[in-house]
Design a protein around this motif. Structure first.
Motif, PDB file in Angstrom:
ATOM      1  N   ARG A 161       0.849  -1.197   0.000  1.00  0.00           N
ATOM      2  CA  ARG A 161       0.000   0.000   0.000  1.00  0.00           C
ATOM      3  C   ARG A 161       0.880   1.241   0.000  1.00  0.00           C
ATOM      4  NH1 ARG A 161      -3.083  -3.871   2.345  1.00  0.00           N
ATOM      5  NH2 ARG A 161      -5.291  -3.896   1.747  1.00  0.00           N
ATOM      6  N   PHE A 162       0.636   2.082  -0.987  1.00  0.00           N
ATOM      7  CA  PHE A 162       1.376   3.332  -1.126  1.00  0.00           C
ATOM      8  C   PHE A 162       0.388   4.495  -1.134  1.00  0.00           C
ATOM      9  CE2 PHE A 162       4.346   0.589  -3.865  1.00  0.00           C
ATOM     10  CZ  PHE A 162       5.114   0.231  -2.756  1.00  0.00           C
ATOM     11  N   ARG A 163       0.713   5.540  -0.381  1.00  0.00           N
ATOM     12  CA  ARG A 163      -0.097   6.764  -0.401  1.00  0.00           C
ATOM     13  C   ARG A 163       0.564   7.782  -1.308  1.00  0.00           C
ATOM     14  NH1 ARG A 163      -0.061   7.677   4.536  1.00  0.00           N
ATOM     15  NH2 ARG A 163      -2.126   6.898   5.095  1.00  0.00           N
ATOM     16  N   PHE A 164      -0.234   8.471  -2.099  1.00  0.00           N
ATOM     17  CA  PHE A 164       0.271   9.559  -2.936  1.00  0.00           C
ATOM     18  C   PHE A 164      -0.317  10.879  -2.452  1.00  0.00           C
ATOM     19  CE2 PHE A 164       1.154   5.913  -5.513  1.00  0.00           C
ATOM     20  CZ  PHE A 164       2.346   6.235  -6.147  1.00  0.00           C
ATOM     21  N   LEU A 165       0.528  11.898  -2.461  1.00  0.00           N
ATOM     22  CA  LEU A 165       0.149  13.220  -1.973  1.00  0.00           C
ATOM     23  C   LEU A 165       0.376  14.256  -3.070  1.00  0.00           C
ATOM     24  CD1 LEU A 165       2.024  13.068   1.469  1.00  0.00           C
ATOM     25  CD2 LEU A 165      -0.374  12.462   1.048  1.00  0.00           C
ATOM     26  N   ILE A 166      -0.444  15.284  -3.058  1.00  0.00           N
ATOM     27  CA  ILE A 166      -0.184  16.475  -3.869  1.00  0.00           C
ATOM     28  C   ILE A 166      -0.180  17.662  -2.932  1.00  0.00           C
ATOM     29  CG2 ILE A 166      -1.051  18.010  -5.683  1.00  0.00           C
ATOM     30  CD1 ILE A 166      -2.102  15.604  -7.147  1.00  0.00           C
ATOM     31  N   ASP A 167       0.941  18.323  -2.861  1.00  0.00           N
ATOM     32  CA  ASP A 167       1.145  19.433  -1.924  1.00  0.00           C
ATOM     33  C   ASP A 167       0.791  19.015  -0.492  1.00  0.00           C
ATOM     34  OD1 ASP A 167       1.955  20.959  -4.069  1.00  0.00           O
ATOM     35  OD2 ASP A 167       0.017  21.968  -4.302  1.00  0.00           O
ATOM     36  N   GLY A 168       1.119  17.777  -0.151  1.00  0.00           N
ATOM     37  CA  GLY A 168       0.942  17.292   1.212  1.00  0.00           C
ATOM     38  C   GLY A 168      -0.426  16.738   1.530  1.00  0.00           C
ATOM     39  N   LYS A 169      -1.350  16.779   0.559  1.00  0.00           N
ATOM     40  CA  LYS A 169      -2.703  16.277   0.800  1.00  0.00           C
ATOM     41  C   LYS A 169      -2.959  15.033  -0.060  1.00  0.00           C
ATOM     42  CE  LYS A 169      -4.388  20.908   1.854  1.00  0.00           C
ATOM     43  NZ  LYS A 169      -5.346  21.988   1.496  1.00  0.00           N
ATOM     44  N   PRO A 170      -3.851  14.134   0.392  1.00  0.00           N
ATOM     45  CA  PRO A 170      -4.089  12.899  -0.367  1.00  0.00           C
ATOM     46  C   PRO A 170      -4.486  13.170  -1.806  1.00  0.00           C
ATOM     47  CG  PRO A 170      -5.097  12.765   1.802  1.00  0.00           C
ATOM     48  CD  PRO A 170      -4.630  14.187   1.646  1.00  0.00           C
ATOM     49  N   ALA A 171      -3.833  12.457  -2.732  1.00  0.00           N
ATOM     50  CA  ALA A 171      -4.136  12.583  -4.160  1.00  0.00           C
ATOM     51  C   ALA A 171      -5.220  11.566  -4.499  1.00  0.00           C
ATOM     52  CB  ALA A 171      -2.886  12.365  -4.988  1.00  0.00           C
ATOM     53  N   ALA A 172      -6.465  11.932  -4.295  1.00  0.00           N
ATOM     54  CA  ALA A 172      -7.590  11.022  -4.544  1.00  0.00           C
ATOM     55  C   ALA A 172      -7.838  10.875  -6.035  1.00  0.00           C
ATOM     56  CB  ALA A 172      -8.841  11.545  -3.852  1.00  0.00           C
ATOM     57  N   GLY A 173      -8.190   9.650  -6.447  1.00  0.00           N
ATOM     58  CA  GLY A 173      -8.535   9.408  -7.843  1.00  0.00           C
ATOM     59  C   GLY A 173      -7.362   9.446  -8.800  1.00  0.00           C
ATOM     60  N   LEU A 174      -6.157   9.319  -8.294  1.00  0.00           N
ATOM     61  CA  LEU A 174      -4.955   9.353  -9.133  1.00  0.00           C
ATOM     62  C   LEU A 174      -4.797   8.022  -9.871  1.00  0.00           C
ATOM     63  CD1 LEU A 174      -2.389  11.167  -9.691  1.00  0.00           C
ATOM     64  CD2 LEU A 174      -1.245   9.735  -7.978  1.00  0.00           C
ATOM     65  N   LYS A 175      -4.600   8.092 -11.165  1.00  0.00           N
ATOM     66  CA  LYS A 175      -4.386   6.892 -11.960  1.00  0.00           C
ATOM     67  C   LYS A 175      -2.942   6.415 -11.792  1.00  0.00           C
ATOM     68  CE  LYS A 175      -8.497   7.058 -13.825  1.00  0.00           C
ATOM     69  NZ  LYS A 175      -9.554   6.088 -13.426  1.00  0.00           N
ATOM     70  N   ILE A 176      -2.793   5.136 -11.480  1.00  0.00           N
ATOM     71  CA  ILE A 176      -1.484   4.531 -11.257  1.00  0.00           C
ATOM     72  C   ILE A 176      -1.299   3.399 -12.264  1.00  0.00           C
ATOM     73  CG2 ILE A 176       0.012   3.343  -9.610  1.00  0.00           C
ATOM     74  CD1 ILE A 176      -0.690   6.137  -8.700  1.00  0.00           C
ATOM     75  N   SER A 177      -0.128   3.351 -12.859  1.00  0.00           N
ATOM     76  CA  SER A 177       0.205   2.244 -13.757  1.00  0.00           C
ATOM     77  C   SER A 177       1.405   1.498 -13.204  1.00  0.00           C
ATOM     78  CB  SER A 177       0.535   2.779 -15.159  1.00  0.00           C
ATOM     79  OG  SER A 177       0.977   1.732 -15.991  1.00  0.00           O
ATOM     80  N   VAL A 178       1.312   0.182 -13.170  1.00  0.00           N
ATOM     81  CA  VAL A 178       2.417  -0.664 -12.713  1.00  0.00           C
ATOM     82  C   VAL A 178       2.704  -1.677 -13.808  1.00  0.00           C
ATOM     83  CG1 VAL A 178       3.218  -2.282 -10.951  1.00  0.00           C
ATOM     84  CG2 VAL A 178       1.720  -0.380 -10.307  1.00  0.00           C
ATOM     85  N   ILE A 179       3.955  -1.707 -14.270  1.00  0.00           N
ATOM     86  CA  ILE A 179       4.330  -2.586 -15.380  1.00  0.00           C
ATOM     87  C   ILE A 179       5.596  -3.360 -15.012  1.00  0.00           C
ATOM     88  CG2 ILE A 179       5.023  -2.689 -17.809  1.00  0.00           C
ATOM     89  CD1 ILE A 179       3.574  -0.074 -18.266  1.00  0.00           C
ATOM     90  N   PRO A 180       5.559  -4.681 -15.115  1.00  0.00           N
ATOM     91  CA  PRO A 180       6.785  -5.460 -14.877  1.00  0.00           C
ATOM     92  C   PRO A 180       7.793  -5.260 -15.995  1.00  0.00           C
ATOM     93  CG  PRO A 180       4.998  -6.905 -15.578  1.00  0.00           C
ATOM     94  CD  PRO A 180       4.399  -5.541 -15.402  1.00  0.00           C
ATOM     95  N   GLY A 181       9.072  -5.324 -15.671  1.00  0.00           N
ATOM     96  CA  GLY A 181      10.108  -5.189 -16.684  1.00  0.00           C
ATOM     97  C   GLY A 181      10.027  -6.296 -17.723  1.00  0.00           C
ATOM     98  N   GLY A 182      10.639  -6.032 -18.876  1.00  0.00           N
ATOM     99  CA  GLY A 182      10.671  -7.045 -19.930  1.00  0.00           C
ATOM    100  C   GLY A 182       9.505  -6.983 -20.885  1.00  0.00           C
ATOM    101  N   ASP A 183       8.733  -5.879 -20.879  1.00  0.00           N
ATOM    102  CA  ASP A 183       7.557  -5.810 -21.754  1.00  0.00           C
ATOM    103  C   ASP A 183       7.943  -5.814 -23.233  1.00  0.00           C
ATOM    104  OD1 ASP A 183       8.590  -3.104 -21.203  1.00  0.00           O
ATOM    105  OD2 ASP A 183       6.960  -2.445 -22.497  1.00  0.00           O
ATOM    106  N   ARG A 184       9.194  -5.507 -23.534  1.00  0.00           N
ATOM    107  CA  ARG A 184       9.648  -5.564 -24.933  1.00  0.00           C
ATOM    108  C   ARG A 184       9.524  -6.969 -25.507  1.00  0.00           C
ATOM    109  NH1 ARG A 184      13.287  -3.214 -28.635  1.00  0.00           N
ATOM    110  NH2 ARG A 184      14.724  -4.693 -29.617  1.00  0.00           N
ATOM    111  N   TYR A 185       9.557  -7.968 -24.641  1.00  0.00           N
ATOM    112  CA  TYR A 185       9.648  -9.347 -25.109  1.00  0.00           C
ATOM    113  C   TYR A 185       8.351 -10.130 -24.921  1.00  0.00           C
ATOM    114  CZ  TYR A 185      14.456  -7.853 -24.738  1.00  0.00           C
ATOM    115  OH  TYR A 185      15.622  -7.139 -24.854  1.00  0.00           O
ATOM    116  N   ARG A 186       7.242  -9.431 -24.783  1.00  0.00           N
ATOM    117  CA  ARG A 186       5.964 -10.134 -24.661  1.00  0.00           C
ATOM    118  C   ARG A 186       4.871  -9.290 -25.318  1.00  0.00           C
ATOM    119  NH1 ARG A 186       7.239  -8.410 -19.254  1.00  0.00           N
ATOM    120  NH2 ARG A 186       5.888  -6.709 -18.621  1.00  0.00           N
TER     121      ARG A 186
END
Length: 309
Positions: free
Chosen positions: A226-251
């Protein structure tokens, strides 16, 4: 009044156009080490594919190191090539270290004597120094605003030749119709020698920041971080997050996890397998630090090493 945050899906675009996307990263050779006086080597680049070197380097001059006690560390053996920067870091303290790059640029347009001019970096410029506003086009760098006096360039759309962009600092006093955007980009990764510590995660209260609940060097396959994201010290609600494993060139399947933070700015990530992962997020609001800018675009990227259980 509720902050107006438009969390654009920078990285949602990756699912459909991954080959065209730009993924800035700082990739360590190791993130969790035992003992004393270890050395970690890093690659820093912005690329079409995650952790691949095919686009441009992150400027060495923009790299900063924060030691576990909060003091500033130094890299060595630095080399900046066409596609990547490489450097080493000697760990002389126990705890968690942060290696980062942050740059701020101003882009946009204005008119002078009825002619529209662009503000920002120009393609083909010499490598820029890091960290200075308007000095480079994002963390990848390799481009630099021109300071005026350059010849006009060909218009790829045809018609009259275009005047080259000018640096933000050189916008003339008699400029009209000024429309500027402040762009702040941040890239981070974390390395721990010995027991994990949390000093380097103290938020600054400025811009888009990661405020981890799960320690970044304690993420394990099959478990949820669990990671919290902040904007100017306040919760960044509704922020889009992308997580990609390495090696995407080969799949064929990029393997992106498209996630969204809750009202508390927290996102939960269940890691499917061990390996290196890239995380990215982007947000926009109308609170630039530069008074002449109309809006602010913020991007954040980080590298995590997910360990086996």
């Amino acid at each position: 009044m509720m902050r107006r945050i438009v969390a654009t899906s920078l990285f949602a675009l990756l699912a459909s156009s991954a080959a065209l996307a730009d993924h800035p990263f700082i990739l360590p050779s190791n993130t969790s080490l035992a003992g004393d006086d270890n050395v970690v080597t890093f690659d820093a680049a912005a690329s079409d594919h995650v952790f691949f070197f095919d686009h441009r380097p992150v400027q060495l001059a923009s790299i900063t190191v924060t030691k576990p006690d909060g003091s500033t560390g130094e890299t060595y053996n630095g080399m900046q090539g066409r596609f990547r920067s490489v450097f080493d870091l000697k760990l002389d303290q126990q705890g968690t270290w942060k290696v980062a790059s942050q740059q701020s640029t101003i882009t946009g347009t204005f008119k002078q004597n009825g002619e529209e001019r662009r503000v920002g970096p120009a393609r083909g410029g010499r490598p820029a120094g890091g960290g200075e506003r308007g000095a480079a086009d994002g963390p990848g760098g390799g481009e630099q605003p021109r300071t005026g006096g350059d010849a006009a360039v060909a218009n790829p759309e045809g018609g009259p030749r275009r005047q080259p962009p000018v640096a933000f600092e050189n916008v003339p006093a008699d400029a009209t119709d000024i429309h500027l955007t402040e762009r702040v980009s941040k890239i981070e990764t974390f390395v721990t020698q010995g027991a994990p510590t949390a000093t380097v995660f103290k938020p600054t209260g400025k811009g888009l920041e990661l405020d981890p609940i799960t320690h970044p060097n304690a993420v394990v396959a099959g478990e949820t971080a669990r990671f919290r994201f902040l904007i100017d010290g306040k919760p960044a609600a509704g922020l889009k997050i992308s997580v990609i494993p390495g090696g995407d060139r080969y799949r064929d399947d990029v393997g992106e996890m498209a996630l969204t933070t809750g009202a508390d700015g927290v996102v939960a990530i269940r890691w499917p397998a061990a390996g290196m992962y890239w995380l990215g997020a982007e947000a926009e609001d109308s609170k630039p630090s530069e008074k002449r800018a109309e809006n602010r675009q913020m991007s954040y990227a980080a590298t995590f090493e997910v360990m086996t259980p």
